[in-house]
Design an enzyme around this catalytic site. Structure first.
Site, short mmCIF file in Angstrom:
data_model
loop_
_atom_site.label_atom_id
_atom_site.label_comp_id
_atom_site.label_asym_id
_atom_site.label_seq_id
_atom_site.Cartn_x
_atom_site.Cartn_y
_atom_site.Cartn_z
N ARG A 36 15.74 29.67 -17.11
CA ARG A 36 15.59 29.82 -15.65
C ARG A 36 16.71 30.67 -15.04
O ARG A 36 16.47 31.38 -14.07
CB ARG A 36 15.55 28.45 -14.99
N LYS A 197 -3.18 13.55 -18.17
CA LYS A 197 -3.98 12.87 -17.15
C LYS A 197 -4.99 13.74 -16.46
O LYS A 197 -4.67 14.84 -16.00
CB LYS A 197 -3.04 12.27 -16.09
#
Length: 399
Positions: A36, A197
């Site tokens: 990053r 999920k």
């Protein structure tokens, strides 16, 4: 893109307050992955080369508005100093006399890293006083933190109320690629979704049913869909309260003529650990009790690869299995390679941050995709069709 970018403003002799995403993993005071920091370098270097005084803001972890040494940005400032050959200073406060003195001493082409924005309780609440204070330190705000674009915080959205806000190169690239997938994708548009999920992906699937030609579903979420179709999934992870949602998605896909492709076999084990006994089960024959699917199987890899072979746009979010354990990483690796293969033929491939980006890195493929997003949550919300506050707050180009 109708937003102003850093190239649209004069930076010479200007104080630039730049929101970057330096939320990097740190263990025992050492940065374990500086991806990053490196991703923010082009924007920082550009501002420095243009003769700006650069003040950097970032959060790190979740210190919940308290000063906590383990979340200090000091190691980040030190790593930045190694990566960029200009003076980099660090101030261990977020506001006050020490900060103001450090800013006043800054020369053109120098960098100041301010301490973790989340040491301030007002950061995540988008407190106007805090935003106004930070805005008062500078002439221009540069937003280059796509990873927090789905959050309205003081350092990205708040400051933009008081001084002009423009996009950095990373933010500009994210908007460009994700807009291409969302607004006008080249067809066939194939979406690969994985992860644990269904509940995390309901909104994005519903939005993609209006845009995609095919949706390939792997990861643990596949078992909720398979169970909804009456398949025996053994002890695999299932969201029981989402079976009706999965059924509705499948019905809507049929009505909209979007092909949803589910796995036809799975690699299963009795526990999630390296070296556990593995078996391949065909979905139509069912998975016995006590066994849980932890990756897509070899026939599914072939099926998914075939469904990707003619794609002109691919969006991938979520691994196909428990890729962190090598025994269950094959599916994710092979599908990543299949996406890379079509990219080489001119397909636009976008990896939606998070675990998918980590998997791309693990397999040494990150450079091979058209774009690897720096924000998992932000990229999903973008593809849900939501307006992200961190993008909405950037100044619009005047025609």
């Amino acid at each position: 893109m109708n937003k102003l970018t850093i190239k649209d403003v004069d930076l010479k002799n200007k104080k630039v307050i730049m929101r970057v995403d330096f939320n990097v993993p740190i263990k025992n005071g050492m940065i374990t992955d500086d991806t990053r920091i490196k991703a923010a370098l082009p924007t920082i270097k550009y501002a420095v080369d243009e003769g700006a005084k650069v003040i950097l803001l970032s959060h790190l972890g979740r210190p919940d508005g308290e000063k906590d040494p383990q979340y200090s940005l000091k190691p980040v400032a030190e790593r930045l100093k190694e990566l960029i050959n200009v003076p980099v200073y660090f101030v261990d406060e977020t506001r006050g006399e020490k900060v103001e003195r450090a800013v006043s001493q800054l020369k053109n082409g120098e960098i100041l890293v301010i301490e973790n924005t989340r040491f301030e309780k007002g950061e995540t609440k988008n407190d106007p006083d805090l935003a106004k204070y930070w805005a008062g330190l500078a002439d221009i705000h540069v937003n280059d933190a796509f990873g927090t674009a789905h959050r309205a915080h003081a350092s990205n959205v708040g400051i933009a109320k008081y001084i002009p806000s423009v996009a950095g190169f990373l933010m500009e690239k994210e908007i460009k690629f994700l807009s291409a997938a969302n607004e006008n994708p080249q067809k066939p548009y194939v979406v690969v979704l994985g992860g644990a999920k269904v509940s995390d992906k309901i909104d994005v699937i519903n939005n993609l049913l209006n845009k995609a030609d095919r949706i390939l579903i792997g990861g643990a979420m596949m078992f909720t869909f398979l169970k909804a179709l009456g398949k025996k999934v053994g002890s695999s992870k299932v969201e029981e309260d989402k079976l009706d949602v999965a059924k509705t998605i499948l019905e809507n896909a049929k009505a909209k003529k979007v092909e949803i492709v589910l796995p036809i076999d799975t690699v299963a084990a009795q526990k999630i650990e390296a070296g556990a006994e593995k078996k391949i089960f065909k979905i139509n024959e069912g998975i016995p009790e006590g066994w849980m699917g932890l990756d897509i199987g070899p026939e599914t890899i072939r099926l998914f690869s075939e469904k990707l072979s003619d794609a002109k746009t691919v969006f991938w979010n979520g691994p196909m299995g428990v890729f962190e354990i090598d025994d269950f990483a094959e599916g994710t690796k092979k599908i990543a390679e299949a996406i890379v293969n079509v990219t080489k033929k001119g397909c636009i491939s976008i990896v939606g941050g998070g675990d998918s980006a980590a998997a791309a890195e693990k397999f040494g493929l990150a450079e091979e995709f058209s774009h690897v997003s720096t924000g998992g949550g932000a990229s999903l919300e973008f593809l849900e069709g939501k307006e992200l506050p961190g993008i909405a707050s950037i100044s619009v180009k005047k025609n």
